[in-house]
Design an enzyme around this catalytic site. Structure first.
Site, mmCIF file in Angstrom:
data_model
loop_
_atom_site.group_PDB
_atom_site.id
_atom_site.type_symbol
_atom_site.label_atom_id
_atom_site.label_comp_id
_atom_site.label_asym_id
_atom_site.label_seq_id
_atom_site.Cartn_x
_atom_site.Cartn_y
_atom_site.Cartn_z
ATOM 1 N N LYS A 60 0.827 -1.205 0.000
ATOM 2 C CA LYS A 60 0.000 0.000 0.000
ATOM 3 C C LYS A 60 0.865 1.261 0.000
ATOM 4 C CE LYS A 60 -3.848 -2.199 2.449
ATOM 5 N NZ LYS A 60 -4.632 -2.235 3.706
ATOM 6 N N CYS A 78 -0.352 0.853 6.253
ATOM 7 C CA CYS A 78 -0.639 -0.031 7.387
ATOM 8 C C CYS A 78 -1.607 -1.122 6.958
ATOM 9 C CB CYS A 78 -1.272 0.741 8.539
ATOM 10 S SG CYS A 78 -0.235 2.000 9.283
ATOM 11 N N ASP A 79 -1.463 -2.268 7.592
ATOM 12 C CA ASP A 79 -2.440 -3.332 7.388
ATOM 13 C C ASP A 79 -2.455 -4.224 8.620
ATOM 14 O OD1 ASP A 79 -4.188 -4.502 5.034
ATOM 15 O OD2 ASP A 79 -3.370 -6.211 6.134
ATOM 16 N N SER A 80 -3.627 -4.744 8.952
ATOM 17 C CA SER A 80 -3.772 -5.568 10.144
ATOM 18 C C SER A 80 -4.273 -6.963 9.794
ATOM 19 C CB SER A 80 -4.747 -4.916 11.130
ATOM 20 O OG SER A 80 -4.275 -3.660 11.559
ATOM 21 N N GLY A 115 1.008 -4.291 10.480
ATOM 22 C CA GLY A 115 2.220 -3.954 9.748
ATOM 23 C C GLY A 115 2.252 -2.463 9.441
#
Length: 216
Positions: A60, A78-80, A115
């Site tokens: 991203k 960000c990613d979860s 992340g």
């Protein structure tokens, strides 16, 4: 233009930055998450839930850093991903999947991995020392263990009907109605919402920046 660009449309992440006094602009990436994960697994083999979160955060951030509107900024992706019994769980998207996950999570503990990937998109050797880019691109994962209560089937149905958990990693959030069903968080609670400000501070340092440089 603010120094920070957030490559996410998450209201939770935006609120964390706003509450922390951080100025930012949002540019949403158009990343196909499933395709990105499938491509990485084909090249590198299976990914852990934490690796998946970091991969998507980087994907991203890189997509938004390539956009002209992000020139001169530092770009944060960000990613979860939620992990339970070693298995990754992203957004459920449907009520049926969300309800099934909650029935399986109640009374148990899982880990939410978020992340973070930061790209210094300022021009190298800018007009002044303050805006000179470093070219640094790096990431980190912030994780927190989440222990769930035991909501009844009726409570799960009511919660799922609100739509809140449908677009949250693991089908829950601690900054909304779902907080009533969470007993304990061990680790950075901001990481559970989707963005750890302390992790962002750590990532800024190699770029010659302080978190105070982002304050409004």
């Amino acid at each position: 233009m603010p120094l920070l660009v957030l490559a996410s449309q998450s209201p939770g992440r935006a609120k964390i930055l706003t509450d922390a006094g951080i100025a930012f602009e949002t540019i949403v990436s158009e990343v196909d998450e499933d395709a990105a994960v499938a491509d990485a697994e084909q090249r590198f083999g299976g990914l852990s839930p934490a690796d998946t979160a970091l991969l998507l955060a980087r994907t991203k951030a890189e997509a938004v850093a390539a956009v002209e509107g992000a020139d001169g900024a530092v770009v944060l992706g960000c990613d979860s991903v939620f992990e339970l019994d070693g298995e990754p769980y992203g957004k459920p998207y449907t009520r049926e999947v969300a309800a099934e996950r909650w029935r399986g999570m109640r009374g148990r503990t899982g880990v939410l991995h978020t992340g973070h990937w930061l790209i210094d998109n300022r021009a190298p050797g800018g007009d002044s020392e303050e805006d000179a880019g470093t070219g640094v691109t790096m990431g980190a994962v912030a994780s927190a263990a989440v222990t769930f209560g035991r909501p009844s089937d009726a409570e799960i149905a009511a919660y799922v009907a609100t739509g809140e958990p449908l677009f949250c990693a693991g089908a829950f959030t601690i900054d909304g109605r779902g907080a009533a069903f969470i007993e304990r968080v061990e680790g950075d609670p901001h990481a559970v919402v989707g963005l750890s400000v302390s992790t962002l501070r750590d990532l800024l340092d190699p770029m010659g920046l302080s978190i105070t440089d982002l304050w409004t």
